[in-house]
Enzyme design. Structure first.
Site, PDB file in Angstrom:
ATOM      1  N   GLU A 275      93.895  43.955  66.464  1.00  0.00           N
ATOM      2  CA  GLU A 275      93.503  43.675  65.223  1.00  0.00           C
ATOM      3  C   GLU A 275      92.112  43.405  65.069  1.00  0.00           C
ATOM      4  O   GLU A 275      91.279  42.967  65.989  1.00  0.00           O
ATOM      5  CB  GLU A 275      94.154  42.437  64.997  1.00  0.00           C
ATOM      6  CG  GLU A 275      93.913  41.592  63.536  1.00  0.00           C
ATOM      7  CD  GLU A 275      94.503  40.238  63.548  1.00  0.00           C
ATOM      8  OE1 GLU A 275      95.353  39.719  64.350  1.00  0.00           O
ATOM      9  OE2 GLU A 275      94.281  39.614  62.442  1.00  0.00           O
TER      10      GLU A 275
ATOM     11  N   ASP B  77      91.666  31.728  79.955  1.00  0.00           N
ATOM     12  CA  ASP B  77      90.360  31.931  79.828  1.00  0.00           C
ATOM     13  C   ASP B  77      89.873  31.353  78.276  1.00  0.00           C
ATOM     14  O   ASP B  77      88.936  32.148  77.840  1.00  0.00           O
ATOM     15  CB  ASP B  77      89.879  33.299  79.977  1.00  0.00           C
ATOM     16  CG  ASP B  77      88.423  33.575  80.319  1.00  0.00           C
ATOM     17  OD1 ASP B  77      88.009  34.721  80.174  1.00  0.00           O
ATOM     18  OD2 ASP B  77      87.746  32.519  80.727  1.00  0.00           O
TER      19      ASP B  77
ATOM     20  N   PRO C 152      84.664  29.436  74.143  1.00  0.00           N
ATOM     21  CA  PRO C 152      84.332  29.602  72.494  1.00  0.00           C
ATOM     22  C   PRO C 152      84.270  31.180  72.371  1.00  0.00           C
ATOM     23  O   PRO C 152      84.277  31.819  70.982  1.00  0.00           O
ATOM     24  CB  PRO C 152      83.003  28.759  72.380  1.00  0.00           C
ATOM     25  CG  PRO C 152      83.199  27.672  73.531  1.00  0.00           C
ATOM     26  CD  PRO C 152      83.823  28.123  74.284  1.00  0.00           C
TER      27      PRO C 152
END
Lengths: 682, 243
Positions: A142, A186, A189
């Site tokens: 996506e 993992d 940010p």
């Protein structure tokens, strides 16, 4: 070269180096040069294939139109592409070939990818397809139109309430994956994406497992996975323990949460979030529990984290509001916490707000701002100052939040924000000037009375005034032929003629100002459709500032002084402009002062002598504009009768009448004396 | 053979306050220690020597420092965005300051470290020979650190080439990684290696390129923000000192 090179000196840079070994300076330079990517893929050593270019990829993926590379991480490169058949944007991730030196990598990849594709959740980046083509392992995912959490954190606009809106979505995503037995491993940010609707999406689920190295202490070979990423890894992951499970993700979530709340990483003996920011102390417990070293002591399920976070958020909305104001400068119109739950699409509402604000703005400008321009240079300086202030404020505006992401996020660096703010500030400032100048001149033209006989406050006008005016009018082309009727005093034609004598740059200002201002609005509109608050706030501030300036100007005008000097330099009257004006009028009526037209007293535009009426109707700034003259201060010694003016910025006007200094021997004086006599003798 | 990514291990050790004794298995600990010593012994030794210590004292200090790091874990809490280089020096200085209160003889690491001592005797002598006059201890540390980074990158390149079966080739090419090529010598070298001059050029270019990348990776591992790599490289260049 005939002499053999000195092995202890580098033949390139001349530095001292060990013999039979490379030069350290040059080696280091190789490191700096390696930053620049090479175009020609063939010069790369064969062991390391290049990152494919979009064109190369299009050949391998016939169903996709590869657009551009949008990201590069430790795992591989991501490209934005358009799926031709479906006609939608997708993301194509090509996994790093370095990873593929492990045996049976492709096999493991396919297995992992299949598991990833099973994840179907609004907060997880969906995997549409995957495969292995010509040695490249790839994933079709996506496409998320937005930014990653790292960018958001760096932009400095993260607030606790926004963090509290993001975390539950992360929990949902994690819980879904954990239920299917998939651990991300993992979470950081860089892997959390935020799209325009305010939705959070986690990317790269399960990919971390593919890099292998499970058997020993966590060794990572890619350059961008340095100490930074390790901060998000759970202790058991770093140890290389075999029992790493989904609770490692919860630890990483805790680190990310802490970072969102405080802007820093929880390293060493870190401070509690509530100690660093104004927060609900119950959040501390959530964060600490997620950050427990022992997996058994942590939250066991992501859903539990979500429950706790939501209960804290729901229980104390006033606290969250207070927290907002306590943080870094936000605009007054920060969206309230409730909005974060239901991101609306208010573009129509906001467009209406823009137009409404525009109308109010125009109206107020017309009422309040003319005086700004009457200050000349001072006005401009103040405007520039004001523009700078707004520039600074606009750069601090980083509208961000689940409900009001700006329209265009791509590479919106601080520089572009600054430029955007600057362009608006400049346009606003100069638009102001234009409006002001235009309005001022309209005001002047409309309200200024040019000593018409009909205006009662001026009193009656003497016969020679009219005669003089007539003679001047006869100099005009339309009235200079024989038998032409000069319009009488007080008639509209005469008024029109008088008005035409006004040099009128204001019209140009007006048009330029409006154009600039509209350009500024369009720029802001295009740049940030939803940033109407970014426009309204500077407008409001400009308004207030202008009102202040207006008030100041009013005060100053009443204090303006002028001096009327008499023949020989004596002072006739020393007071306000009004006094000088009155005295002049009186003297003229009584024919006590004789006026002559000197060199300076010619209309710049038409080169025709200025009507004496205008000498009377004088204001400091107008005088400077209209007459070209040289020097400051009264000119006592120049021959003839000269009207001389001191610069209006001193707020002092000195009008010097100097009739007594005509000398017969002076040829210029003789000419002028003739002119005077011919003008005034019947 | 595992890729030695040293600083990763170091960060395991140095996560102050979180590391607990026994967290690492003794094998891993020993491996970590060996790697740490191998990589960073020289700069710290240079520093200690330049401070005026005798060879044996300096040696003991460095050994003790690393051993303690593995043993006790965490010397100074890592600040965000700390550069490993600076952090290492600060940690060592901190350690040295504390050592004044203790007898140095007791701090000779564990048994695991003694096996490495023999190698460093030579390096110590080399250090004496290479030490630059009128150089402060910090400068000496920085300079040696920079040199070590370069050497480590070169070692990695050598390893890579060896695994690709080109160890001998590389040994011949290594001195030519830098410097301006002279046609004559190039032709001779090409003949020696059994390739054409053109192929030699390409090979050298690729090696240089690869070296540059490896160097960047080495540097990246010691700093937090990958965008700072160039800044750090320039700092290392300055640390190398005048030409």
């Amino acid at each position: 070269m005939n002499t053999p090179p000195d092995p202890t000196r580098c033949s390139d840079c001349g530095a001292v180096k060990p013999a039979a070994a490379p030069c350290p300076h040059c080696l280091l330079q190789l490191g700096l040069s390696a930053a620049i990517p090479e175009r020609d893929g063939t010069s790369q050593p064969r062991a390391r294939p290049t990152v494919p270019t979009p064109d190369q990829l299009t050949l391998r993926f016939p169903g996709l139109e590869i657009q551009e590379a949008i990201g590069q991480g430790g795992m591989g490169v991501v490209y934005r592409a358009r799926h031709k058949k479906l006609d939608r944007l997708v993301a194509l991730k090509i996994l790093s070939p370095e990873l593929e030196h492990e045996a049976a990598f492709a096999e493991r990849f396919l297995r992992e990818a299949r598991a990833m594709a099973r994840l179907d959740h609004a907060n997880i980046v969906a995997v549409y397809d995957f495969g292995e083509t010509e040695g490249m392992c790839w994933l079709l995912m996506e496409h998320v139109d937005g930014i990653n959490l790292r960018t958001a954190l760096q932009s400095g606009a993260m607030t606790p309430e926004r963090a509290l809106a993001i975390v539950p979505q992360l929990c949902d995503a994690l819980q879904t994956a954990h239920d299917l037995g998939i651990v991300h491993r993992d979470i950081k940010p860089e892997n959390v994406l935020l799209d325009r609707e305010g939705r959070v999406k986690i990317a790269d689920f399960g990919l971390a497992k593919l890099s292998g190295h499970e058997s020993e202490a966590h060794t990572l070979t890619q350059s961008d996975v340095g100490m930074g990423t390790l901060h998000y890894s759970a202790p058991e992951q770093l140890r290389g323990a075999h029992t790493v499970d989904h609770r490692a993700d919860i630890y990483s979530l805790g680190v990310v949460f802490y970072e969102m709340l405080t802007g820093q990483l929880p390293i060493g003996r870190f401070a509690l979030p509530s100690a660093k920011m104004q927060l609900d102390v119950r959040l501390d417990e959530v964060v600490l529990r997620a950050l427990e070293n022992e997996p058994a002591l942590r939250y066991q399920q992501a859903a539990e984290v979500k429950t706790d976070v939501q209960s804290i958020r729901d229980a104390s909305p006033p606290r969250a509001e207070a927290a907002v104001s306590a943080l870094e400068p936000q605009k007054a119109s920060t969206p309230p916490a409730a909005k974060a739950d239901s991101p609306a699409k208010p573009s129509r509402v906001r467009r209406g707000s823009i137009l409404g604000g525009l109308c109010i703005w125009v109206a107020i400008v017309n009422l309040l701002l003319p005086v700004v321009t009457s200050w000349g240079m001072v006005g401009i300086v103040l405007l520039v100052l004001q523009g700078t202030v707004w520039l600074y404020l606009l750069t601090r505006l980083a509208p961000f939040g689940p409900a009001d992401l700006p329209a265009d996020f791509r590479a919106r660096s601080r520089l572009s924000r600054v430029l955007r703010g600057a362009s608006f500030a400049v346009c606003a400032s100069f638009g102001l000037t234009g409006f002001g100048a235009g309005v001022e001149s309209m005001w002047e033209m409309g309200t200024f009375h040019y000593a018409t006989p009909t205006s009662p406050e001026r009193g009656s006008v003497g016969p020679w005034t009219e005669e003089y005016g007539d003679r001047l009018m006869r100099m005009l082309p339309e009235y200079s032929h024989e038998g032409a009727e000069v319009p009488e005093l007080g008639t509209p034609q005469r008024e029109r003629w008088l008005r035409n004598q006004l040099p009128n740059p204001a019209g140009t200002f007006l048009i330029a100002g409006i154009a600039l201002w509209l350009a500024g609005i369009c720029l802001c509109w295009r740049e940030g459709r939803k940033e109407w608050t970014g426009i309204a706030t500077p407008l409001l501030g400009t308004l207030l500032f202008s009102a202040y300036v207006f008030a100041l100007a009013e005060m100053r005008q009443s204090g303006e002084t002028a001096t009327l000097y008499g023949i020989g330099g004596s002072t006739i009257v020393d007071g306000g402009i009004a006094d000088v004006r009155a005295t002049l009028m009186e003297r003229l009526e009584n024919s006590e002062l004789v006026v002559a037209i000197g060199e300076n007293l010619v209309d710049k535009r038409t080169r025709s002598p200025l009507a004496r009426h205008e000498l009377i109707a004088v204001r400091p700034k107008q005088a400077c504009e209209r007459w070209s003259y040289a020097g400051n201060g009264p000119r006592r010694l120049s021959p003839g009768l000269v009207i001389d003016l001191v610069s209006g910025s001193d707020a002092k006007t000195a009008i010097a009448w100097n009739a007594g200094l005509l000398h017969d021997g002076d040829s210029r004086g003789a000419v002028w004396r003739e002119n005077i006599e011919s003008l005034f003798t019947k | 053979m595992p890729q030695p990514f040293l600083t990763t291990r170091w960060s395991i050790i140095a996560r102050a306050g979180e590391w607990k004794p026994g967290m690492l298995s003794s094998d891993v600990a020993r491996a970590a220690l060996t790697e740490l010593i191998g990589a960073y012994w020289q700069p710290l030794y240079a520093f200690a020597r330049r401070q005026g210590r005798a060879h044996s004292d300096a040696e003991d200090l460095v050994q003790g420092f690393f051993a303690r790091a593995v043993e006790k874990g965490g010397l100074i809490p890592t600040e965000r965005r700390a550069r490993f280089r600076a952090f290492l020096l600060a940690a060592f200085q901190h350690f040295c300051a504390n050592e004044h209160a203790r007898a140095t003889a007791q701090k000779r690491g564990g048994g695991a470290t003694t096996h490495a001592l023999a190698d460093f005797a030579d390096l110590a002598r080399l250090e004496d020979a290479r030490c630059v006059d009128a150089e402060s201890p910090e400068r000496a540390f920085e300079r040696r650190f920079a040199e070590r980074v370069l050497e480590q990158s070169l070692a990695r390149l050598r390893d890579e080439q060896q695994r690709a079966g080109k160890a001998e080739h590389f040994a011949k090419l290594e001195p030519h990684l830098t410097g301006v090529e002279v046609d004559q010598s190039q032709a001779a070298l090409a003949a020696e290696l059994g390739t054409s001059a053109g192929a030699l050029k390409v090979a050298l270019h690729r090696l240089r390129r690869r070296y540059g990348e490896l160097l960047r990776e080495e540097v990246a591992a010691t700093i937090e923000d990958p965008r700072e790599i160039d800044t750090e490289l320039v700092a290392l260049r300055d640390a190398l000192g005048a030409r």
